[in-house]
Each structure stands twice: as C-alpha cells, then as structure tokens.
Design a protein around this motif. Sequence first.
Motif, PDB file in Angstrom:
ATOM      1  N   GLN A 105      42.347  34.213  27.781  1.00 38.03           N
ATOM      2  CA  GLN A 105      42.393  34.229  29.238  1.00 38.03           C
ATOM      3  C   GLN A 105      42.885  32.881  29.722  1.00 38.03           C
ATOM      4  O   GLN A 105      42.640  31.885  29.069  1.00 38.03           O
ATOM      5  N   PRO A 106      43.584  32.791  30.809  1.00 38.76           N
ATOM      6  CA  PRO A 106      43.922  33.902  31.711  1.00 38.76           C
ATOM      7  C   PRO A 106      44.912  34.866  31.051  1.00 38.76           C
ATOM      8  O   PRO A 106      45.638  34.497  30.133  1.00 38.76           O
ATOM      9  N   LEU A 107      44.899  36.072  31.553  1.00 40.58           N
ATOM     10  CA  LEU A 107      45.768  37.106  31.013  1.00 40.58           C
ATOM     11  C   LEU A 107      47.224  36.792  31.315  1.00 40.58           C
ATOM     12  O   LEU A 107      47.555  36.252  32.372  1.00 40.58           O
ATOM     13  N   ALA A 108      48.092  37.162  30.396  1.00 37.92           N
ATOM     14  CA  ALA A 108      49.531  36.965  30.582  1.00 37.92           C
ATOM     15  C   ALA A 108      50.069  38.013  31.552  1.00 37.92           C
ATOM     16  O   ALA A 108      49.448  39.058  31.781  1.00 37.92           O
ATOM     17  N   ALA A 109      51.233  37.734  32.102  1.00 37.78           N
ATOM     18  CA  ALA A 109      51.893  38.688  33.004  1.00 37.78           C
ATOM     19  C   ALA A 109      52.070  40.016  32.276  1.00 37.78           C
ATOM     20  O   ALA A 109      52.424  40.051  31.104  1.00 37.78           O
ATOM     21  N   GLY A 110      51.782  41.091  32.954  1.00 34.13           N
ATOM     22  CA  GLY A 110      51.941  42.419  32.381  1.00 34.13           C
ATOM     23  C   GLY A 110      50.720  42.928  31.641  1.00 34.13           C
ATOM     24  O   GLY A 110      50.675  44.089  31.257  1.00 34.13           O
ATOM     25  N   GLN A 111      49.707  42.074  31.405  1.00 36.20           N
ATOM     26  CA  GLN A 111      48.513  42.537  30.700  1.00 36.20           C
ATOM     27  C   GLN A 111      47.503  43.188  31.643  1.00 36.20           C
ATOM     28  O   GLN A 111      46.575  43.830  31.169  1.00 36.20           O
ATOM     29  N   GLN A 112      47.656  43.004  32.943  1.00 32.77           N
ATOM     30  CA  GLN A 112      46.739  43.651  33.874  1.00 32.77           C
ATOM     31  C   GLN A 112      47.515  44.216  35.053  1.00 32.77           C
ATOM     32  O   GLN A 112      48.560  43.709  35.426  1.00 32.77           O
ATOM     33  N   GLN A 113      46.968  45.284  35.598  1.00 31.39           N
ATOM     34  CA  GLN A 113      47.567  45.934  36.769  1.00 31.39           C
ATOM     35  C   GLN A 113      46.457  46.610  37.560  1.00 31.39           C
ATOM     36  O   GLN A 113      45.392  46.892  37.024  1.00 31.39           O
ATOM     37  N   ALA A 114      46.717  46.858  38.820  1.00 33.17           N
ATOM     38  CA  ALA A 114      45.749  47.578  39.662  1.00 33.17           C
ATOM     39  C   ALA A 114      45.552  48.974  39.075  1.00 33.17           C
ATOM     40  O   ALA A 114      46.477  49.570  38.521  1.00 33.17           O
ATOM     41  N   TRP A 115      44.313  49.475  39.177  1.00 32.26           N
ATOM     42  CA  TRP A 115      44.002  50.810  38.681  1.00 32.26           C
ATOM     43  C   TRP A 115      43.212  51.545  39.746  1.00 32.26           C
ATOM     44  O   TRP A 115      42.107  51.142  40.099  1.00 32.26           O
ATOM     45  N   GLN A 116      43.768  52.615  40.262  1.00 30.15           N
ATOM     46  CA  GLN A 116      43.117  53.428  41.282  1.00 30.15           C
ATOM     47  C   GLN A 116      43.173  54.891  40.890  1.00 30.15           C
ATOM     48  O   GLN A 116      44.195  55.372  40.404  1.00 30.15           O
ATOM     49  N   ARG A 117      42.055  55.568  41.090  1.00 31.96           N
ATOM     50  CA  ARG A 117      41.960  57.002  40.861  1.00 31.96           C
ATOM     51  C   ARG A 117      41.497  57.647  42.159  1.00 31.96           C
ATOM     52  O   ARG A 117      40.834  57.005  42.969  1.00 31.96           O
ATOM     53  N   PRO A 118      41.806  58.925  42.374  1.00 33.08           N
ATOM     54  CA  PRO A 118      41.305  59.605  43.563  1.00 33.08           C
ATOM     55  C   PRO A 118      39.785  59.509  43.631  1.00 33.08           C
ATOM     56  O   PRO A 118      39.093  59.680  42.631  1.00 33.08           O
TER      57      PRO A 118
END
Length: 182
Positions: A105-118
């Motif tokens: 950490q910190p995470l590299a670019a592309g290792q995290q993204q927003a996650w949304q479910r209904p």
Amino acid sequence: MRNHSSALLASLFGALTLSACSPAQNWRDVTFEGTALKVQLPCKPDRTTRSVPLGVVPVELQVVGCESGAAMVAVMTAALPTGADASAVMAAWQKATLDNARVNQPLAAGQQQAWQRPGQLPLTTSMRVQAPGQRANGEPVNMDAVWGAVAEGERVRLVHAVVYDRKISADLANTLFDGIKP
C-alpha cells in the motif's frame, strides 16, 4: 484493536481454508442469519460468527467461505450499531484485509475501482481491489475483493467478499460479486 481484528480475520480465513472441502463450481444460494442478505457461493460453505472490533466498532461478524478448486472464497457481513460511521469502519476493514494479505500500500493505479451494486449505499469506500499479496506462509497469492454497504432500517450492514488464489478466474470472482443481493 486493529491488530486484533486483523489476527481474528486471519484465523477465520485459516479455519475456512483448512476445513473446506467440496467440488469446484457448484453454485448455491447462501443466506445470513437475521438479515435479508443473500449470496451465491461456488461450493458448500463453512460458517462462523465472531464478535470482533472493526476499527473501533465491535460487531458480530458472520463469515461463510469455502474452497473452489485452488481458490479460497469468503463472504463476510456485519451490522453496524446505529450512528456508526460506515465509511470509516469500512476503510478500517479494508486496511486490515490488505495488511493481512500483505498487499503493498498505497495501491497502484488500476488496483482499485468503485464498486456499486443495486440496493447498495453510495459510499466512497465501496470498492473493488485486485492486488497481489502473500499468504501467512509467505507464498504469493492474488486477492480480488469487494466491500459495500446496505441499509437495514436505521442500521447499516457492511458486506465484504473475497477470492484468494495464485491465479484468480475472472468468471469466479465476477459471479461471486454479482451474486451478492441485499
């Protein structure tokens, strides 16, 4: 307290890894006691519930998990006390999970993204993380994990799902994460 929750989560993962034995990719619906939350797991799950501190908030953590082929799969959930800061607790949970998996950490670019479910709450800490790490024995492992939150009346329920494997099947991870239903 954060080290205590990391150690407890590590022991829960270890127990699930040692005790699970079932055929790979035999998807089934799984429910959690006292909640409407439903998930799909690719194998017959082991279950445990423990009182743990997530950050500084004590919660009853429900865990279901199993092995599917070489992958270790787990889904965890906890209802927060009324008034608890869901984003802060989820951020502490994420840090504990990443520390436990020895993810740099910190995470590299592309290792995290927003996650949304209904049906999920639109929290900035709801995310998907894909990163390499290490098992407790030092072996390399990849992690694909999501964290989210849903409202349950006046309370918020946090949900975390994760797949650990040397090489993670995108189909396995995506089906697991898409199968989370509030």
